[in-house]
Design a protein around this motif. Structure first.
Motif, mmCIF file in Angstrom:
data_model
loop_
_atom_site.group_PDB
_atom_site.id
_atom_site.type_symbol
_atom_site.label_atom_id
_atom_site.label_comp_id
_atom_site.label_asym_id
_atom_site.label_seq_id
_atom_site.Cartn_x
_atom_site.Cartn_y
_atom_site.Cartn_z
ATOM 1 N N THR A 121 0.858 -1.293 -0.370
ATOM 2 C CA THR A 121 0.093 0.122 0.085
ATOM 3 C C THR A 121 0.871 0.825 0.117
ATOM 4 O O THR A 121 0.395 2.212 -0.783
ATOM 5 C CB THR A 121 -0.817 -0.021 1.172
ATOM 6 O OG1 THR A 121 -1.764 -0.952 1.454
ATOM 7 C CG2 THR A 121 -2.154 1.253 1.405
ATOM 8 N N ARG A 122 1.944 1.284 1.133
ATOM 9 C CA ARG A 122 2.612 2.233 0.682
ATOM 10 C C ARG A 122 3.471 2.865 -0.163
ATOM 11 O O ARG A 122 3.671 3.790 -0.836
ATOM 12 C CB ARG A 122 3.379 2.374 2.092
ATOM 13 C CG ARG A 122 4.795 3.514 2.290
ATOM 14 C CD ARG A 122 5.735 3.175 2.868
ATOM 15 N NE ARG A 122 6.962 2.206 2.749
ATOM 16 C CZ ARG A 122 7.881 2.768 1.499
ATOM 17 N NH1 ARG A 122 7.293 3.963 1.190
ATOM 18 N NH2 ARG A 122 8.629 1.893 1.212
ATOM 19 N N LEU A 123 3.952 1.918 -0.769
ATOM 20 C CA LEU A 123 4.756 1.769 -1.993
ATOM 21 C C LEU A 123 4.040 2.354 -3.416
ATOM 22 O O LEU A 123 4.213 3.332 -3.799
ATOM 23 C CB LEU A 123 5.160 0.678 -2.467
ATOM 24 C CG LEU A 123 6.553 -0.145 -1.878
ATOM 25 C CD1 LEU A 123 7.005 -1.444 -2.631
ATOM 26 C CD2 LEU A 123 7.541 0.888 -2.120
ATOM 27 N N LEU A 142 2.163 6.090 -6.728
ATOM 28 C CA LEU A 142 1.564 7.153 -7.683
ATOM 29 C C LEU A 142 1.538 8.760 -7.699
ATOM 30 O O LEU A 142 1.176 9.873 -8.820
ATOM 31 C CB LEU A 142 -0.388 6.569 -6.994
ATOM 32 C CG LEU A 142 -0.396 5.245 -8.133
ATOM 33 C CD1 LEU A 142 -2.060 4.846 -7.322
ATOM 34 C CD2 LEU A 142 -0.559 5.349 -8.832
ATOM 35 N N ARG A 143 1.926 9.129 -6.098
ATOM 36 C CA ARG A 143 2.075 10.825 -5.721
ATOM 37 C C ARG A 143 3.187 10.844 -6.743
ATOM 38 O O ARG A 143 3.138 12.288 -6.810
ATOM 39 C CB ARG A 143 2.376 10.712 -4.523
ATOM 40 C CG ARG A 143 2.422 12.416 -3.764
ATOM 41 C CD ARG A 143 2.152 11.762 -2.028
ATOM 42 N NE ARG A 143 1.472 11.910 -1.456
ATOM 43 C CZ ARG A 143 1.035 10.050 -0.657
ATOM 44 N NH1 ARG A 143 1.915 9.847 -0.094
ATOM 45 N NH2 ARG A 143 -0.384 9.738 -0.336
ATOM 46 N N GLN A 144 3.708 10.201 -6.861
ATOM 47 C CA GLN A 144 5.235 10.946 -7.212
ATOM 48 C C GLN A 144 4.951 11.047 -9.342
ATOM 49 O O GLN A 144 5.543 11.612 -9.925
ATOM 50 C CB GLN A 144 6.453 9.837 -7.725
ATOM 51 C CG GLN A 144 7.170 10.481 -6.285
ATOM 52 C CD GLN A 144 8.470 9.054 -5.618
ATOM 53 O OE1 GLN A 144 8.526 8.967 -7.222
ATOM 54 N NE2 GLN A 144 9.476 9.004 -5.338
ATOM 55 N N TYR A 145 4.512 10.117 -9.607
ATOM 56 C CA TYR A 145 4.149 10.151 -11.210
ATOM 57 C C TYR A 145 2.797 11.197 -10.752
ATOM 58 O O TYR A 145 2.652 12.420 -12.351
ATOM 59 C CB TYR A 145 3.390 8.641 -11.390
ATOM 60 C CG TYR A 145 2.575 8.369 -12.338
ATOM 61 C CD1 TYR A 145 3.571 8.552 -14.294
ATOM 62 C CD2 TYR A 145 1.692 8.866 -12.594
ATOM 63 C CE1 TYR A 145 2.721 8.794 -15.183
ATOM 64 C CE2 TYR A 145 0.769 8.704 -14.513
ATOM 65 C CZ TYR A 145 1.441 9.161 -15.723
ATOM 66 O OH TYR A 145 1.404 9.046 -16.892
ATOM 67 N N LEU A 146 2.382 11.766 -10.348
ATOM 68 C CA LEU A 146 0.915 12.064 -10.480
ATOM 69 C C LEU A 146 0.956 14.098 -10.073
ATOM 70 O O LEU A 146 0.590 14.922 -10.544
ATOM 71 C CB LEU A 146 -0.858 12.179 -9.676
ATOM 72 C CG LEU A 146 -0.998 10.662 -10.106
ATOM 73 C CD1 LEU A 146 -2.582 10.217 -8.881
ATOM 74 C CD2 LEU A 146 -1.622 10.624 -11.679
ATOM 75 N N SER A 147 2.269 13.701 -8.879
ATOM 76 C CA SER A 147 2.901 15.240 -9.092
ATOM 77 C C SER A 147 3.256 15.901 -10.273
ATOM 78 O O SER A 147 3.860 15.644 -11.053
ATOM 79 C CB SER A 147 3.546 15.273 -7.897
ATOM 80 O OG SER A 147 3.316 14.612 -6.809
#
Length: 95
Positions: free
Chosen positions: A83-85, A90-95
């Motif tokens: 879950t963390r990974l 996704l957070r890095q990709y979508l930022s």
């Protein structure tokens, strides 16, 4: 040293290792979900603890076989690590 003594020694080492691993997993889980201070065992603030389901939503989607194998290998056996990974990626990709 008898076989019985060797076996007892082996079990003691294994139990000690399991206890250390359990503590590590619990601390990792608490850190991951920011609910508890692992040293104090209490919430960091006076607010009511958020339930896992209040912070996360279940999503079902397909992941390519080679990617899921890499994710499984990277996450290991720690609870909550996948879950963390996935969230971090996704957070890095979508930022």
């Amino acid at each position: 040293m008898s076989k019985k003594d060797k076996y007892s020694s082996l079990l003691n080492k294994k139990n000690t290792s399991a206890i250390k691993n359990e503590k590590h997993v619990n601390e990792a889980h608490n850190t991951l979900f920011h609910q508890d201070d692992p040293k104090k065992g209490k919430s960091n603030n006076n607010q009511k603890k958020k339930k896992f389901e209040d912070k996360y939503k279940r999503a079902t989607f397909y992941i390519e076989n080679d990617i899921i194998k890499l994710l499984d290998k990277q996450a290991g056996k720690e609870k909550g690590e996948k879950t963390r990974l996935v969230n971090e990626a996704l957070r890095q990709y979508l930022s």
